[in-house]
Structures are given as C-alpha cells and as structure tokens.
Design a protein around this motif. Sequence first.
Motif, short mmCIF file in Angstrom:
data_model
loop_
_atom_site.label_atom_id
_atom_site.label_comp_id
_atom_site.label_asym_id
_atom_site.label_seq_id
_atom_site.Cartn_x
_atom_site.Cartn_y
_atom_site.Cartn_z
N ASP A 273 0.81 -1.19 0.00
CA ASP A 273 0.00 0.00 0.00
C ASP A 273 0.86 1.26 0.00
O ASP A 273 0.82 2.05 0.92
N TYR A 274 1.68 1.40 -1.02
CA TYR A 274 2.53 2.59 -1.10
C TYR A 274 2.16 3.36 -2.37
O TYR A 274 1.61 2.79 -3.31
N ASP A 275 2.46 4.65 -2.36
CA ASP A 275 2.10 5.47 -3.51
C ASP A 275 3.21 5.51 -4.55
O ASP A 275 2.96 5.57 -5.74
N TYR A 276 4.46 5.51 -4.08
CA TYR A 276 5.60 5.62 -5.00
C TYR A 276 6.70 4.66 -4.57
O TYR A 276 6.88 4.39 -3.38
N SER A 277 7.44 4.18 -5.56
CA SER A 277 8.57 3.31 -5.27
C SER A 277 9.84 3.94 -5.86
O SER A 277 9.94 4.14 -7.07
N PHE A 278 10.77 4.28 -4.99
CA PHE A 278 11.99 4.96 -5.44
C PHE A 278 13.21 4.05 -5.34
O PHE A 278 13.39 3.37 -4.33
N ASP B 195 16.99 13.44 -14.67
CA ASP B 195 16.53 14.31 -13.58
C ASP B 195 16.85 13.75 -12.20
O ASP B 195 16.48 14.36 -11.19
N CYS B 196 17.49 12.62 -12.18
CA CYS B 196 17.82 11.94 -10.93
C CYS B 196 18.41 12.91 -9.87
O CYS B 196 19.27 13.72 -10.19
N ILE B 197 17.93 12.82 -8.64
CA ILE B 197 18.35 13.76 -7.59
C ILE B 197 19.58 13.23 -6.86
O ILE B 197 19.65 12.05 -6.53
N LYS B 198 20.54 14.10 -6.64
CA LYS B 198 21.74 13.69 -5.92
C LYS B 198 21.87 14.48 -4.63
O LYS B 198 21.54 15.67 -4.59
N LYS C 7 12.57 15.70 -2.52
CA LYS C 7 12.98 16.35 -3.77
C LYS C 7 12.57 15.51 -4.98
O LYS C 7 12.16 16.06 -6.00
N ILE C 8 12.70 14.20 -4.87
CA ILE C 8 12.30 13.32 -5.98
C ILE C 8 10.80 13.52 -6.28
O ILE C 8 10.39 13.63 -7.43
N ASN D 272 8.58 14.17 -13.68
CA ASN D 272 9.06 13.02 -14.46
C ASN D 272 9.37 11.82 -13.60
O ASN D 272 9.00 10.69 -13.91
N LEU D 273 10.08 12.09 -12.51
CA LEU D 273 10.52 11.01 -11.62
C LEU D 273 9.33 10.44 -10.86
O LEU D 273 9.16 9.23 -10.76
#
Length: 209
Positions: free
Chosen positions: A8-13, A118-121, A173-174, A179-180
């Motif tokens: 039950d998660y909204d996003y997978s990073f 666009d990957c965040i660092k 930030k992601i 896009n991300l």
Amino acid sequence: MGSSAEQDYDYSFKILLSGDSGVGKSSLVQSFISHFVDNNRPTLGTDFQIKYLTVGGKKLKLTIWDTAGQERFRTLTTSYYRGAHGIIMVYDVTRPETFTHLTDIWSKEVEQYSTNQDCIKILAGNKVDKESERKVTKEEASAFAKAKGYLCLECSAKTRQNVEKCFQDLAEKILQVPNLAEQAKNTSKPQPKPTQTAPPKDSGCCTIQ
Ligand SMILES: Nc1nc2c(ncn2[C@@H]2O[C@H](COP(=O)(O)OP(=O)(O)O)[C@@H](O)[C@H]2O)c(=O)[nH]1
Ligand SMILES: [Mg+2]
C-alpha cells in the motif's frame, strides 16, 4: 508491518549510494534501516534493502542499493545506476581524498551512467562525530554541491545525526520532479474494496427456482 500494508505505497523509489570504500555507505544504510551500526560488520555483498517512509502524506517504498565493495576497483557500472531516482554521494569529512574522488571521479560516473537525467543527488559528508579530525569544510562541500545542483548535508552513521534527514530530503525532492514521480508511481496499488457485500449463499432472495 503486514504484507498487505507493504503493498500500500504510492511511490517506489530506487535510491543508491556512491563514493569511496570506507566512507560509511553501508553504515548509513544500516543506521537508517535498523538504527543499529555494528562497527565490526564488514561490507556485505548485499544488493538492496527496503524501507517504507511517509513524506508529505505520501507513502514511499525506498529500495536502497548498496555496493558490495566493488567501488574499491571502481567497477560500479550501468546496471547499478540504471533507473535510480536518487543517489547519495558519500565522502568522509576526515579524509579529504574521499571528497576529491567524489568531485573528480564519482560525480562524473554518476552523470555518465544515470539513465534518469533528472535523478536527484545529495552530497553527504559522513563521520561528523569526528569533528576534531575534520579536514573537509562545510563551505567547500556546499560550494561543490551548489555548482552541481546537488542537495547537501553532513551526517554521522554512528550518532544517526541527519541520517533520517538525508533520505527524507532526497525523497522529498524526488517527489517534486514530475518526471521522476510519475515514473515511480505504484500502478498496482490495491484499489479500495467496494463496500457492497455479496448476498449470503442460499439466501434465496435472488435464486431462480
Ligand atoms: N566514527 C564514525 N565511523 C563511521 C561512521 N560511519 C561509518 N564508520 C566506520 O567506517 C568504516 C567503514 O564503514 P562502511 O559502512 O563499511 O563504509 P563503506 O565501505 O563506504 O560501505 C567502519 O569501520 C564504520 O564503523 C560514522 O559516521 N562515524
Ligand atoms: Mg560498504
């Protein structure tokens, strides 16, 4: 957390760590995941660990990839970086060469191999608990981060200072990058169950005799 809640998660990073051997990458992951850092634990040949986190009201599944020590031979390759949404670039504030390697080598590798442009660092100066041995100043680190468009902070896997914040800032930030976020959306999230219930068997109400 039960297995149904875990889906039950909204996003997978996909988050991964980069930087020299010995800077504390595995310790940071351990510190974040289990609040426990075993000083004698060698870097294991792990692939990834999973942690659930709620940021800004969104439920996130973080898959955190750590190296298996192959960074010693600088052989992190495309497959490791592929699809990453966030990268934690770690150096040791007491070892200036680990910072130089980030600016001269690791940041270039990250740029070359990241498939998400666009990957965040986030630049993470670890081991700030050893303040008296500090060799890299906050100012030079933040100047580099600013020039590259990276987030930055200092942390300690040992005391857990800023450990949570590091992953949280990155995730926040992601989420802000359309896009991300779009790419990381959980499309198989279970839909809310309909409230109506089937009539009990043999209730007779709809049975054609
Ligand atoms: N004092 C201190 N030692 C740390 C910290 N983080 C890691 N270490 C130690 O640094 C060494 C290397 O850590 P490790 O996580 O294996 O680094 P990796 O090779 O980048 O994965 C180990 O002995 C850790 O206990 C920290 O924040 N403070
Ligand atoms: Mg390691």
